[in-house]
Scaffold this motif. Structure first.
Motif, PDB file in Angstrom:
ATOM      1  N   GLY A  44       1.981 -26.671  17.363  1.00  0.00           N
ATOM      2  CA  GLY A  44       1.081 -25.585  17.842  1.00  0.00           C
ATOM      3  C   GLY A  44       0.547 -24.991  16.604  1.00  0.00           C
ATOM      4  N   GLN A  45       0.485 -25.401  15.265  1.00  0.00           N
ATOM      5  CA  GLN A  45       0.173 -24.819  13.961  1.00  0.00           C
ATOM      6  C   GLN A  45      -0.703 -25.693  13.284  1.00  0.00           C
ATOM      7  N   ASP A  46      -1.339 -25.371  12.198  1.00  0.00           N
ATOM      8  CA  ASP A  46      -1.870 -25.891  11.112  1.00  0.00           C
ATOM      9  C   ASP A  46      -1.405 -25.675   9.688  1.00  0.00           C
ATOM     10  N   TRP A  47      -1.406 -26.318   8.666  1.00  0.00           N
ATOM     11  CA  TRP A  47      -0.839 -26.181   7.332  1.00  0.00           C
ATOM     12  C   TRP A  47      -1.264 -24.839   6.799  1.00  0.00           C
ATOM     13  N   THR A  48      -2.435 -24.321   7.161  1.00  0.00           N
ATOM     14  CA  THR A  48      -2.943 -23.012   6.518  1.00  0.00           C
ATOM     15  C   THR A  48      -2.099 -21.861   7.074  1.00  0.00           C
ATOM     16  N   GLN A  49      -1.291 -22.055   8.093  1.00  0.00           N
ATOM     17  CA  GLN A  49      -0.475 -21.012   8.827  1.00  0.00           C
ATOM     18  C   GLN A  49       0.867 -20.817   8.301  1.00  0.00           C
ATOM     19  N   THR A  50       1.043 -21.643   7.152  1.00  0.00           N
ATOM     20  CA  THR A  50       2.259 -21.839   6.636  1.00  0.00           C
ATOM     21  C   THR A  50       2.200 -21.039   5.273  1.00  0.00           C
ATOM     22  N   VAL A  51       2.551 -19.697   5.208  1.00  0.00           N
ATOM     23  CA  VAL A  51       2.407 -19.057   3.821  1.00  0.00           C
ATOM     24  C   VAL A  51       3.730 -18.498   3.478  1.00  0.00           C
ATOM     25  N   GLY A  58       3.935 -16.190  -6.976  1.00  0.00           N
ATOM     26  CA  GLY A  58       2.900 -16.498  -6.378  1.00  0.00           C
ATOM     27  C   GLY A  58       3.110 -16.690  -4.851  1.00  0.00           C
ATOM     28  N   TYR A  59       2.041 -17.031  -4.256  1.00  0.00           N
ATOM     29  CA  TYR A  59       2.107 -17.135  -2.853  1.00  0.00           C
ATOM     30  C   TYR A  59       1.291 -18.460  -2.409  1.00  0.00           C
ATOM     31  N   VAL A  60       2.137 -19.345  -1.528  1.00  0.00           N
ATOM     32  CA  VAL A  60       1.654 -20.649  -1.364  1.00  0.00           C
ATOM     33  C   VAL A  60       1.394 -20.918   0.280  1.00  0.00           C
ATOM     34  N   MET A  61       0.132 -21.575   0.259  1.00  0.00           N
ATOM     35  CA  MET A  61      -0.198 -21.948   1.766  1.00  0.00           C
ATOM     36  C   MET A  61       0.033 -23.656   1.810  1.00  0.00           C
ATOM     37  N   GLY A  62       0.608 -23.871   2.891  1.00  0.00           N
ATOM     38  CA  GLY A  62       0.350 -25.384   3.125  1.00  0.00           C
ATOM     39  C   GLY A  62       1.774 -26.001   3.095  1.00  0.00           C
ATOM     40  N   TYR A  96      -8.093 -30.242   2.724  1.00  0.00           N
ATOM     41  CA  TYR A  96      -7.093 -30.821   2.155  1.00  0.00           C
ATOM     42  C   TYR A  96      -5.657 -30.195   2.403  1.00  0.00           C
ATOM     43  N   ILE A  97      -5.654 -28.640   2.746  1.00  0.00           N
ATOM     44  CA  ILE A  97      -4.493 -28.077   3.053  1.00  0.00           C
ATOM     45  C   ILE A  97      -4.091 -28.567   4.566  1.00  0.00           C
ATOM     46  N   LYS A  98      -5.110 -28.613   5.472  1.00  0.00           N
ATOM     47  CA  LYS A  98      -4.762 -28.898   6.788  1.00  0.00           C
ATOM     48  C   LYS A  98      -4.219 -30.267   6.947  1.00  0.00           C
ATOM     49  N   SER A  99      -4.486 -31.239   5.827  1.00  0.00           N
ATOM     50  CA  SER A  99      -4.062 -32.665   6.101  1.00  0.00           C
ATOM     51  C   SER A  99      -2.619 -32.597   5.630  1.00  0.00           C
ATOM     52  N   GLY A 100      -2.103 -31.560   5.150  1.00  0.00           N
ATOM     53  CA  GLY A 100      -0.640 -31.730   4.581  1.00  0.00           C
ATOM     54  C   GLY A 100      -0.418 -32.343   3.327  1.00  0.00           C
ATOM     55  N   LYS A 101      -1.875 -32.830   2.793  1.00  0.00           N
ATOM     56  CA  LYS A 101      -1.601 -33.569   1.393  1.00  0.00           C
ATOM     57  C   LYS A 101      -1.545 -32.414   0.306  1.00  0.00           C
TER      58      LYS A 101
END
Length: 247
Positions: A44-51, A58-62, A96-101
C-alpha cells in the motif's frame, strides 16, 4: 562553526557570494557495472513515503536497506542546489527511489547567513513533510534570493547584537520564509519555537562542522554515493553516477 559570525557576516555582493559558494567541493566517483534488482515497498505504499531522520543529522527517503545510498549536503539558499532540486526531484524519486534501489538523504549545510533559520523551518514539521517542504523551497527559491540583492544597512547592523536564534528569526522574516511555511501548514507559534530551539541550532552547526572536518565538504551541493564523493553537482551528473553503480 561560529554561528554568530556566520549569521552576521556582511551581505555586500550577496548575489555573487551565493553563486560563488555553490557548486564546488566535488571530486571523484566509483562506478560499478552490475545492475541492481528492485526491492518492493511495504504493501500500500511506495518507498518515497518512507522518510526518517538519520543519526548524521539528515533526513532520508527510501528503502532503509537500499544498496545505493545517495547523500547530498545542500544549502536551501544555494542557486546550484535549487537547480538540482527543481530538475532532480521527480526523476530521482520516480526512477530510482521508488524502485528500492536508491535511498536519498539531504543534510542541511550552513553556507550563507540566512541558512540557519531557513533550515530550522525546513526541519520544523518533522520527517513526513520534510522533502515536500524542501522541494517547494527550491521551486520558489528565486523570490527569496532576490531580496538578498539589496539588504538594508540598518538590518545588517541590527544583526550584530543578536544571538544566533534571533538572527535566524530576523532572516526568515526579512526574506519571507516565515510566511511561506505558515502557508504550508506550520503555525507561527510552531515556527518560532523551532527558530528558538537551541538544540536544533547546535545540531545543524554540528552537521556542517563534521562535513567540513571529516568529509572535506567545501561547497554546495556536494554528493556522496555509498560514501564516495560524486564528481558533479547537476542531475545529469548524479544520474550518470547512479547508473554506473547499477541503479
Amino acid at each position: 562553526m561560529n554561528l554568530r559570525l556566520a549569521a552576521a557576516a556582511p551581505i555586500m555582493g550577496a548575489a555573487l557570494a551565493l553563486l560563488a559558494a555553490c557548486g564546488d567541493g566535488n571530486t571523484t566517483n566509483t562506478a560499478a557495472p552490475n545492475s541492481i534488482a528492485a526491492a518492493p515497498a511495504p504493501a500500500g505504499q511506495d518507498w518515497t513515503q518512507t522518510v526518517s531522520k538519520t543519526a548524521d543529522g539528515g533526513y532520508v527517503m527510501g528503502n532503509p536497506n537500499a544498496p545505493l545510498k545517495l547523500v547530498e549536503y545542500g544549502s536551501r539558499t544555494c542557486p546550484t542546489c535549487g537547480n538540482f532540486g527543481r530538475t532532480a526531484t521527480r526523476p530521482l524519486e520516480d526512477n530510482y527511489i521508488k524502485s528500492g534501489k536508491v535511498s536519498y538523504e539531504f543534510r542541511d549545510f550552513l553556507v550563507h547567513a540566512p541558512d540557519l533559520g531557513v533550515a530550522l523551518l525546513g526541519q520544523c514539521a518533522g520527517p513526513a513533510p520534510f522533502f515536500g517542504m524542501l522541494e517547494q523551497m527550491f521551486v520558489d527559491q528565486d523570490q527569496f534570493l532576490s531580496k538578498l540583492e539589496s539588504v538594508p544597512q540598518d538590518f545588517q547592523q541590527r544583526l550584530q547584537s543578536m544571538t544566533p536564534a534571533q538572527q535566524a528569526a530576523a532572516w526568515v522574516e526579512h526574506l519571507g520564509y516565515l510566511d511561506f511555511v505558515k502557508q504550508r501548514g506550520l503555525t507561527e507559534a510552531q515556527a518560532r519555537q523551532c527558530l528558538a530551539d537551541t538544540k536544533g541550532i547546535e545540531d545543524l552547526a554540528k552537521v556542517s562542522e563534521v562535513a567540513m572536518r571529516d568529509k572535506q565538504v567545501t561547497g554546495t551541493p556536494t554528493f556522496f554515493l555509498n560514501g564516495e564523493k560524486i564528481d558533479g553537482a547537476s542531475w545529469p551528473q548524479v544520474e550518470q553516477a547512479l547508473k554506473a553503480a547499477g541503479a
